[in-house]
Design a protein around this motif. Structure first.
Motif, mmCIF file in Angstrom:
data_model
loop_
_atom_site.group_PDB
_atom_site.id
_atom_site.type_symbol
_atom_site.label_atom_id
_atom_site.label_comp_id
_atom_site.label_asym_id
_atom_site.label_seq_id
_atom_site.Cartn_x
_atom_site.Cartn_y
_atom_site.Cartn_z
ATOM 1 N N SER A 30 25.317 -25.062 53.216
ATOM 2 C CA SER A 30 26.712 -24.788 52.844
ATOM 3 C C SER A 30 27.600 -24.814 54.073
ATOM 4 O O SER A 30 28.720 -25.343 54.041
ATOM 5 C CB SER A 30 26.835 -23.396 52.225
ATOM 6 O OG SER A 30 26.732 -23.454 50.853
ATOM 7 N N TRP A 80 31.109 -27.114 54.909
ATOM 8 C CA TRP A 80 32.419 -26.615 55.345
ATOM 9 C C TRP A 80 32.758 -27.098 56.746
ATOM 10 O O TRP A 80 33.919 -27.290 57.087
ATOM 11 C CB TRP A 80 32.478 -25.082 55.248
ATOM 12 C CG TRP A 80 32.562 -24.661 53.817
ATOM 13 C CD1 TRP A 80 31.574 -24.134 53.057
ATOM 14 C CD2 TRP A 80 33.690 -24.811 52.949
ATOM 15 N NE1 TRP A 80 32.001 -23.935 51.768
ATOM 16 C CE2 TRP A 80 33.297 -24.328 51.674
ATOM 17 C CE3 TRP A 80 34.995 -25.296 53.105
ATOM 18 C CZ2 TRP A 80 34.161 -24.326 50.568
ATOM 19 C CZ3 TRP A 80 35.854 -25.289 52.014
ATOM 20 C CH2 TRP A 80 35.438 -24.810 50.768
ATOM 21 N N SER A 139 38.356 -23.001 56.633
ATOM 22 C CA SER A 139 37.101 -23.729 56.365
ATOM 23 C C SER A 139 36.122 -23.533 57.510
ATOM 24 O O SER A 139 34.918 -23.405 57.297
ATOM 25 C CB SER A 139 37.352 -25.227 56.206
ATOM 26 O OG SER A 139 38.249 -25.453 55.160
ATOM 27 N N ASN A 161 31.468 -19.155 48.765
ATOM 28 C CA ASN A 161 31.849 -20.538 48.482
ATOM 29 C C ASN A 161 32.989 -20.585 47.468
ATOM 30 O O ASN A 161 33.910 -21.401 47.590
ATOM 31 C CB ASN A 161 30.646 -21.340 47.973
ATOM 32 C CG ASN A 161 29.820 -21.904 49.123
ATOM 33 O OD1 ASN A 161 30.373 -22.384 50.108
ATOM 34 N ND2 ASN A 161 28.508 -21.834 49.006
ATOM 35 N N ILE A 199 36.640 -22.250 48.176
ATOM 36 C CA ILE A 199 37.210 -23.325 47.354
ATOM 37 C C ILE A 199 38.572 -22.881 46.815
ATOM 38 O O ILE A 199 39.563 -23.614 46.895
ATOM 39 C CB ILE A 199 36.251 -23.694 46.202
ATOM 40 C CG1 ILE A 199 34.975 -24.327 46.772
ATOM 41 C CG2 ILE A 199 36.924 -24.654 45.222
ATOM 42 C CD1 ILE A 199 33.844 -24.470 45.774
#
Lengths: 192, 457
Positions: free
Chosen positions: B20, B24, B62, B102, B106
């Motif tokens: 993950s 990002w 991010s 996450n 988003i």
């Protein structure tokens, strides 16, 4: 002493809680308490009445992230004299949040409403900054304008007329209400 | 059997977080590259959703809240699991934390792109509902790590865990203060802003990456850390000093003068924990240079340790009033931010990934590719930081001389170009990193991929 040291080297909960406690106390000392005092001192400051267009314009100023490149903080030093007098707490009374900023990719705007008073200049500059300042690196904001054929522009409406490369041949730009709001905000940013 | 299941679960948690984090990283650096080139070609990509001011907070969120928080937490789970010799208390909670973070990232990307923001207040631009989701994720992960450590069979609590626990103890307090509605308005908010934007770096990213390095380095070099005592000194020094220096971000603002002076002075104190850890890492490496020379993980850890000391020293110096007056508001600060967050935290994180993940999944990546990642990142960063430092000093001198503002813009145009080139190299290195991470994927993923291929269409 050894028992004390043992507690730290052995107990995860002790570490976790003591860090949280130390950090909370220090936070009270350098963040919460000074902020409370400042808030208390500022309570009597007059908050300037803001009309609806200015308030809407400020929200767009924040949404477009203008404050990442334009500070609104004049320091009490020679280097900052072009931007106005040194900022005071009163300048930020009622501001949520105060738009002090951390960078000047563009100039400080603390008193821009006194420096650049032209409504029309601001609209052209917003549509494309390079139409007014050729070396500018500020983004253009064409989405706050409607681009129409010159013949379709309503008579008497405020219309931006520009040559290539800013507008195609025979086209003009009409500011949307949002563009007028942003300019209303910029014209209102003054140091009393 | 039970042990194998624990190992599988830990591997799955760690790899999910690290994978993950790579996503990002790629996204955040793509935004960074767009931002950098927009300062060179301001009329490029004039699209509402990619406008400079809208994507600048997307870039920082991010990379700071996404890439770093996810990568650091993933490796923290690994360190905790290994040093406590105990499986993660609840794998389900670890995955819940991952999903919440996450989700928040988003939602934050979408809302900020649409212009829904709390204003240009760095690293806390997300509207409150998004921030609450992130905070719940942080609390869950903190609790999970704490409970894993409380129920460990080994008596000693290794120093890495002190740092990791400290990060998870501070983040909720910090986040709560940052979003307190009581200080949203007026000059009080300037105090909170300085406190938050500083402490989030020093008491979230710093303790986590130090904790991870205090484990990764001994594992890589197969020897104990040079001095446990220096580690303890760094731990308490960092906690006490770092908490107090946020006000140096707004020197000369209408906030109390004593608060600013305290922040500047305590910044000097920061040299103690910073060089204690940098020295500790270097002294641990002493005698192992021959090994480090052939090991990209070692290159990353060595450069990261050095840049920790250098970037922190630079930070202390630039708070001094005469220097601050010249370089504050300029690109010098942007150079410093990248020197610290990238050269220090990210380099150590990359090093820890290359040192620890292959030992976990028992699969490594080609050494040449790790080397390409390193050199692209280092050369890119060197160009980036030197360009921004020179540009910043040039801006400060230009403003002091009383020349028109636009002169400072045209004068630094070549440095903006060099920065964009450096930034692009850094982004390119992340593509290599993502590929390397794919090479290091656990067997379970590989087995699943093979099974999917074999399954009749």
């Amino acid at each position: 002493m050894t028992r004390f040291a043992h507690l730290f080297s052995r107990s995860a909960l002790t570490i976790y809680l003591s860090v949280a406690a130390v950090f909370t106390i220090l936070t009270l000392l350098v963040a919460i308490d000074p902020a409370m005092r400042l808030k208390h001192e500022d309570a009597d400051l007059p908050i300037a009445a803001v009309d609806a267009a200015v308030a809407r314009g400020r929200i767009i100023y924040m949404a477009e992230g203008c404050g990442y490149c334009h500070s609104q903080l004049v320091r009490p030093a020679l280097i900052d004299t072009p931007y106005g007098r040194p900022s005071r707490a009163a300048d930020y009374a009622g501001a949520t949040p105060p738009l002090v900023g951390t960078q000047r990719n563009g100039p400080d705007l603390s008193a821009v409403g006194e420096r650049q008073t032209s409504h029309v200049w601001n609209l052209y500059h917003l549509f494309n900054p390079r139409s007014m300042v050729p070396a500018s690196i500020m983004p253009a904001y064409p989405w706050y304008f409607e681009i129409v054929d010159k013949v379709d522009a309503p008579a008497g409406a405020l219309t931006l007329v520009l040559d290539e490369p800013f507008l195609a041949e025979g086209k003009v730009a009409l500011p949307k209400p949002e563009a007028l709001d942003i300019v209303a905000y910029l014209l209102s940013v003054k140091q009393q | 059997m039970r042990e194998r299941k624990d190992h599988r679960q830990t591997t799955a948690i760690v790899y999910a977080y690290v994978a993950s984090c790579a996503v990002w990283l790629l996204l955040g650096s793509l935004y960074g590259v767009i931002l950098a080139w927009k300062l060179v070609y301001p009329d490029a990509l004039t699209i509402e959703l990619l406008s400079y001011g809208r994507i600048r907070p997307v870039h920082t969120a991010s990379l700071l809240l996404g890439f770093l928080s996810l990568g650091l937490t993933g490796l923290a789970y690994l360190v905790v699991n290994r040093t406590a010799e105990r499986p993660i208390w609840s794998p389900a909670l670890a995955f819940a934390g991952l999903a919440l973070w996450n989700g928040a990232l988003i939602a934050g990307l979408v809302t900020l792109s649409l212009g829904t923001t709390r204003g240009p207040i760095e690293y806390r631009e997300w509207i409150t509902p998004v921030a609450v989701v992130f905070a719940v994720g942080a609390l869950i992960n903190g609790l999970n790590i704490l409970l894993t450590l409380i129920r460990r069979p080994v008596p000693e609590l290794y120093i890495s865990n002190w740092f990791i626990l400290a990060g998870f103890a501070c983040l909720p307090v910090l986040y709560l203060v940052a979003y307190l509605p009581a200080f949203a308005t007026g000059s009080a908010n300037i105090i909170i802003q300085g406190y938050y934007m500083h402490v989030v770096l020093g008491l979230w990213f710093t303790p986590l990456i130090l904790g991870i390095t205090y484990w990764a380095l001994p594992i890589l070099l197969d020897k104990p850390i040079y001095s446990y005592g220096l580690g303890v000194l760094a731990f308490w020094g960092n906690l006490v000093f770092y908490s107090l220096i946020g006000a140096h971000h707004f020197i000369f603002a209408p906030t109390p003068w004593w608060l600013q002076s305290t922040a500047i002075l305590v910044g000097l104190g920061m040299m103690v924990p910073v060089w204690a850890s940098t020295g500790n890492f270097l002294l641990t490496m002493r005698g192992s240079w021959r090994y480090i020379r052939h090991e990209p993980a070692g290159w990353f850890l060595l450069s990261g340790a050095l840049m920790y000391g250098l970037a922190s020293t630079q930070g202390t110096l630039q708070a001094f009033r005469p220097i601050n007056l010249l370089v504050h508001f300029t690109n010098y600060t942007v150079g410093h931010a990248h020197f610290a967050a990238y050269g220090f935290v990210s380099f150590l994180l990359f090093g820890a990934v290359y040192a620890l993940v292959p030992r976990l999944t028992r699969r490594s990546c080609p050494k040449a590719l790790a080397a390409i990642h390193f050199w692209l990142a280092l050369v890119g960063l060197a160009l980036y930081v030197s360009a921004m430092t020179i540009a910043g000093v040039r801006q400060g001198l230009g403003w002091t001389s009383g020349a028109a503002f636009i002169d400072s813009v045209t004068a630094i145009a070549p440095w903006y170009l060099l920065r964009a080139i450096g930034g692009s190299l850094m982004a390119l290195s992340h593509v290599v990193f993502a590929f390397n991470l794919w090479c290091m994927r656990p067997h379970a993923i590989r087995a699943a991929a093979v099974a999917a291929q074999r399954a009749p269409a």
